[in-house]
Design a protein around this motif. Structure first.
Motif, PDB file in Angstrom:
ATOM      1  N   LYS A 141       0.810  -1.224   0.000  1.00 35.21           N
ATOM      2  CA  LYS A 141       0.000   0.000   0.000  1.00 35.21           C
ATOM      3  C   LYS A 141       0.845   1.277   0.000  1.00 35.21           C
ATOM      4  O   LYS A 141       0.604   2.172  -0.818  1.00 35.21           O
ATOM      5  CB  LYS A 141      -0.984  -0.035   1.168  1.00 35.21           C
ATOM      6  CG  LYS A 141      -2.084  -1.069   0.965  1.00 35.21           C
ATOM      7  CD  LYS A 141      -3.175  -0.976   2.017  1.00 35.21           C
ATOM      8  CE  LYS A 141      -4.288  -1.970   1.704  1.00 35.21           C
ATOM      9  NZ  LYS A 141      -5.403  -1.895   2.686  1.00 35.21           N
ATOM     10  N   PRO A 142       1.831   1.438   0.888  1.00 28.92           N
ATOM     11  CA  PRO A 142       2.639   2.660   0.802  1.00 28.92           C
ATOM     12  C   PRO A 142       3.479   2.721  -0.478  1.00 28.92           C
ATOM     13  O   PRO A 142       3.762   3.811  -0.988  1.00 28.92           O
ATOM     14  CB  PRO A 142       3.522   2.590   2.049  1.00 28.92           C
ATOM     15  CG  PRO A 142       3.556   1.138   2.425  1.00 28.92           C
ATOM     16  CD  PRO A 142       2.192   0.622   2.049  1.00 28.92           C
ATOM     17  N   ARG A 143       3.827   1.552  -1.016  1.00 33.35           N
ATOM     18  CA  ARG A 143       4.571   1.539  -2.281  1.00 33.35           C
ATOM     19  C   ARG A 143       3.682   2.042  -3.418  1.00 33.35           C
ATOM     20  O   ARG A 143       4.105   2.870  -4.235  1.00 33.35           O
ATOM     21  CB  ARG A 143       5.063   0.122  -2.592  1.00 33.35           C
ATOM     22  CG  ARG A 143       5.892   0.056  -3.891  1.00 33.35           C
ATOM     23  CD  ARG A 143       6.206  -1.376  -4.307  1.00 33.35           C
ATOM     24  NE  ARG A 143       7.129  -2.006  -3.372  1.00 33.35           N
ATOM     25  CZ  ARG A 143       6.819  -3.041  -2.602  1.00 33.35           C
ATOM     26  NH1 ARG A 143       5.588  -3.544  -2.646  1.00 33.35           N
ATOM     27  NH2 ARG A 143       7.712  -3.571  -1.803  1.00 33.35           N
ATOM     28  N   ASN A 144       2.454   1.561  -3.439  1.00 33.74           N
ATOM     29  CA  ASN A 144       1.540   1.963  -4.509  1.00 33.74           C
ATOM     30  C   ASN A 144       1.078   3.409  -4.364  1.00 33.74           C
ATOM     31  O   ASN A 144       0.883   4.117  -5.355  1.00 33.74           O
ATOM     32  CB  ASN A 144       0.322   1.036  -4.533  1.00 33.74           C
ATOM     33  CG  ASN A 144       0.690  -0.387  -4.907  1.00 33.74           C
ATOM     34  OD1 ASN A 144       1.709  -0.628  -5.552  1.00 33.74           O
ATOM     35  ND2 ASN A 144      -0.124  -1.348  -4.493  1.00 33.74           N
ATOM     36  N   LYS A 145       0.871   3.853  -3.121  1.00 35.35           N
ATOM     37  CA  LYS A 145       0.352   5.198  -2.884  1.00 35.35           C
ATOM     38  C   LYS A 145       1.424   6.271  -3.006  1.00 35.35           C
ATOM     39  O   LYS A 145       1.198   7.353  -3.573  1.00 35.35           O
ATOM     40  CB  LYS A 145      -0.287   5.275  -1.489  1.00 35.35           C
ATOM     41  CG  LYS A 145      -1.630   4.576  -1.348  1.00 35.35           C
ATOM     42  CD  LYS A 145      -2.115   4.654   0.094  1.00 35.35           C
ATOM     43  CE  LYS A 145      -3.491   4.027   0.265  1.00 35.35           C
ATOM     44  NZ  LYS A 145      -4.566   4.853  -0.303  1.00 35.35           N
ATOM     45  N   PHE A 146       2.615   5.988  -2.435  1.00 34.81           N
ATOM     46  CA  PHE A 146       3.625   7.038  -2.294  1.00 34.81           C
ATOM     47  C   PHE A 146       5.004   6.647  -2.824  1.00 34.81           C
ATOM     48  O   PHE A 146       5.959   7.402  -2.679  1.00 34.81           O
ATOM     49  CB  PHE A 146       3.760   7.423  -0.807  1.00 34.81           C
ATOM     50  CG  PHE A 146       2.454   7.656  -0.106  1.00 34.81           C
ATOM     51  CD1 PHE A 146       1.635   8.726  -0.454  1.00 34.81           C
ATOM     52  CD2 PHE A 146       2.026   6.796   0.901  1.00 34.81           C
ATOM     53  CE1 PHE A 146       0.423   8.933   0.178  1.00 34.81           C
ATOM     54  CE2 PHE A 146       0.818   7.001   1.556  1.00 34.81           C
ATOM     55  CZ  PHE A 146       0.007   8.064   1.184  1.00 34.81           C
ATOM     56  N   ASP A 147       5.084   5.469  -3.401  1.00 31.40           N
ATOM     57  CA  ASP A 147       6.374   4.935  -3.853  1.00 31.40           C
ATOM     58  C   ASP A 147       7.364   4.837  -2.681  1.00 31.40           C
ATOM     59  O   ASP A 147       8.565   5.060  -2.835  1.00 31.40           O
ATOM     60  CB  ASP A 147       6.969   5.824  -4.963  1.00 31.40           C
ATOM     61  CG  ASP A 147       8.049   5.081  -5.753  1.00 31.40           C
ATOM     62  OD1 ASP A 147       8.009   3.833  -5.798  1.00 31.40           O
ATOM     63  OD2 ASP A 147       8.957   5.756  -6.287  1.00 31.40           O
ATOM     64  N   VAL A 148       6.824   4.508  -1.519  1.00 30.37           N
ATOM     65  CA  VAL A 148       7.639   4.326  -0.317  1.00 30.37           C
ATOM     66  C   VAL A 148       7.789   2.832  -0.061  1.00 30.37           C
ATOM     67  O   VAL A 148       6.790   2.116   0.078  1.00 30.37           O
ATOM     68  CB  VAL A 148       6.986   5.012   0.906  1.00 30.37           C
ATOM     69  CG1 VAL A 148       7.689   4.590   2.198  1.00 30.37           C
ATOM     70  CG2 VAL A 148       7.042   6.522   0.742  1.00 30.37           C
ATOM     71  N   VAL A 149       9.029   2.383  -0.009  1.00 24.41           N
ATOM     72  CA  VAL A 149       9.310   0.964   0.190  1.00 24.41           C
ATOM     73  C   VAL A 149       9.655   0.725   1.662  1.00 24.41           C
ATOM     74  O   VAL A 149      10.622   1.292   2.191  1.00 24.41           O
ATOM     75  CB  VAL A 149      10.471   0.498  -0.699  1.00 24.41           C
ATOM     76  CG1 VAL A 149      10.763  -0.987  -0.465  1.00 24.41           C
ATOM     77  CG2 VAL A 149      10.149   0.755  -2.176  1.00 24.41           C
ATOM     78  N   ALA A 150       8.856  -0.099   2.308  1.00 29.16           N
ATOM     79  CA  ALA A 150       9.104  -0.459   3.700  1.00 29.16           C
ATOM     80  C   ALA A 150       9.928  -1.739   3.735  1.00 29.16           C
ATOM     81  O   ALA A 150       9.407  -2.831   3.488  1.00 29.16           O
ATOM     82  CB  ALA A 150       7.787  -0.642   4.448  1.00 29.16           C
ATOM     83  N   GLU A 151      11.203  -1.600   4.008  1.00 31.84           N
ATOM     84  CA  GLU A 151      12.123  -2.725   3.938  1.00 31.84           C
ATOM     85  C   GLU A 151      12.461  -3.251   5.330  1.00 31.84           C
ATOM     86  O   GLU A 151      12.373  -2.524   6.320  1.00 31.84           O
ATOM     87  CB  GLU A 151      13.417  -2.319   3.228  1.00 31.84           C
ATOM     88  CG  GLU A 151      13.200  -1.828   1.804  1.00 31.84           C
ATOM     89  CD  GLU A 151      14.478  -1.342   1.165  1.00 31.84           C
ATOM     90  OE1 GLU A 151      14.781  -1.784   0.037  1.00 31.84           O
ATOM     91  OE2 GLU A 151      15.181  -0.527   1.802  1.00 31.84           O
ATOM     92  N   GLY A 152      12.858  -4.526   5.381  1.00 37.39           N
ATOM     93  CA  GLY A 152      13.294  -5.090   6.652  1.00 37.39           C
ATOM     94  C   GLY A 152      12.930  -6.546   6.784  1.00 37.39           C
ATOM     95  O   GLY A 152      12.064  -7.062   6.071  1.00 37.39           O
ATOM     96  N   GLU A 153      13.586  -7.201   7.717  1.00 35.74           N
ATOM     97  CA  GLU A 153      13.361  -8.629   7.935  1.00 35.74           C
ATOM     98  C   GLU A 153      12.252  -8.891   8.943  1.00 35.74           C
ATOM     99  O   GLU A 153      11.826 -10.026   9.111  1.00 35.74           O
ATOM    100  CB  GLU A 153      14.658  -9.300   8.403  1.00 35.74           C
ATOM    101  CG  GLU A 153      15.783  -9.238   7.372  1.00 35.74           C
ATOM    102  CD  GLU A 153      17.027  -9.929   7.855  1.00 35.74           C
ATOM    103  OE1 GLU A 153      17.025 -10.398   9.019  1.00 35.74           O
ATOM    104  OE2 GLU A 153      17.998 -10.013   7.092  1.00 35.74           O
ATOM    105  N   ASN A 154      11.802  -7.861   9.663  1.00 37.64           N
ATOM    106  CA  ASN A 154      10.780  -8.041  10.683  1.00 37.64           C
ATOM    107  C   ASN A 154       9.889  -6.808  10.726  1.00 37.64           C
ATOM    108  O   ASN A 154      10.157  -5.802  10.042  1.00 37.64           O
ATOM    109  CB  ASN A 154      11.421  -8.308  12.049  1.00 37.64           C
ATOM    110  CG  ASN A 154      12.478  -7.274  12.394  1.00 37.64           C
ATOM    111  OD1 ASN A 154      12.189  -6.077  12.462  1.00 37.64           O
ATOM    112  ND2 ASN A 154      13.717  -7.710  12.622  1.00 37.64           N
ATOM    113  N   CYS A 155       8.838  -6.879  11.530  1.00 39.79           N
ATOM    114  CA  CYS A 155       7.870  -5.775  11.608  1.00 39.79           C
ATOM    115  C   CYS A 155       8.500  -4.489  12.130  1.00 39.79           C
ATOM    116  O   CYS A 155       8.138  -3.391  11.690  1.00 39.79           O
ATOM    117  CB  CYS A 155       6.700  -6.175  12.502  1.00 39.79           C
ATOM    118  SG  CYS A 155       5.677  -7.502  11.828  1.00 39.79           S
TER     119      CYS A 155
END
Length: 244
Positions: A28-42
């Motif tokens: 959702k943030p990638r599609n809305k704002f081109d923001v990639v939430a990266e990481g191995e855990n929450c």
């Protein structure tokens, strides 16, 4: 009370990545704002998301309402909230401030919503205050003798926490016959005033951060620990004590 909270969290702080399990849809943030939430855990994904949204806002200041709506309703899970525009406007004069403004005296109503937005745009000093963190603070108070006044708990959807009403358990511990049964008198004697609750909470986050990490830059870690433990370890500890 600050030391009681710090002592409860002391042996858990280094395990925060495993304890914090607030999951969200990273598409959702990638599609809305081109923001990639990266990481191995929450935990890593949440930190990455917040950083990415702040970067996005710095380049797209006119998108504040859209970001606030996403962060409060979708990431934050307050699905029926519809006043993102009002929150952005109400807190606009404090946005990006690096220390808590002297004139900051927020209305407690909707604190679970507006504190999410504030924690995003004023990360240097603002933290999220919601039903889980308030429950955790009150629960630690209960587990450690109930000497501190009760923090007001915003409405929440967690049915598990609702079963063991921590405010009632604390009142049972604190009330004396001479207090009387008038609700207003009980509230005045045993609850922190709503108008003071958020500021007192921020002071506590700073104090606990200093005790556990030696500085005041880990307030968000304190907040996330309290959030994560509310319906797990803290709930179990409250249940065990209530059954004694």
């Amino acid at each position: 009370m600050n030391n009681k909270v710090a002592n409860y969290l002391r042996d858990k702080k280094d395990n925060i990545a495993a304890l914090y399990t607030w999951d969200f849809n990273v598409d959702k943030p990638r599609n809305k704002f081109d923001v990639v939430a990266e990481g191995e855990n929450c935990l890593d994904k949440t930190i990455s998301l917040k950083h990415g949204l702040r970067e996005y806002l710095s380049k797209n200041p006119n998108a504040k309402v859209d970001v606030a709506e996403y962060f409060i309703t979708e990431w934050g899970g307050i699905r029926r909230f519809s006043k993102s525009k009002e929150i952005v406007e109400e807190f606009s004069k404090w946005q990006d401030s690096q220390s808590r403004p002297a004139d900051f005296k927020p209305n407690f109503a909707s604190v679970s919503s507006w504190s999410k937005w504030l924690s995003l745009v004023c990360p240097a000093w603002a933290c999220i205050y919601d039903s889980r963190v308030a429950y955790s603070i009150n629960a630690i108070n209960y587990l450690r003798g109930g000497d501190h006044k009760i923090f007001p708990i915003p409405n929440g959807r967690n049915t598990r926490l609702g079963i063991l009403d921590i405010a009632t358990l604390l009142l049972k511990m604190r009330l004396k016959k001479e207090d009387g049964s008038n609700p207003k008198d009980i509230e005045k004697a045993h609850f922190i005033k709503e108008q003071d609750a958020y500021l007192d909470y921020l002071d506590m986050m700073v104090a606990v951060s200093k005790v556990l990490w030696g500085d005041e830059t880990h307030t968000h870690e304190v907040e996330m620990l309290l959030f994560a433990l509310a319906d797990t370890a803290i709930y179990e500890d409250v249940w065990a004590q209530a059954c004694e």
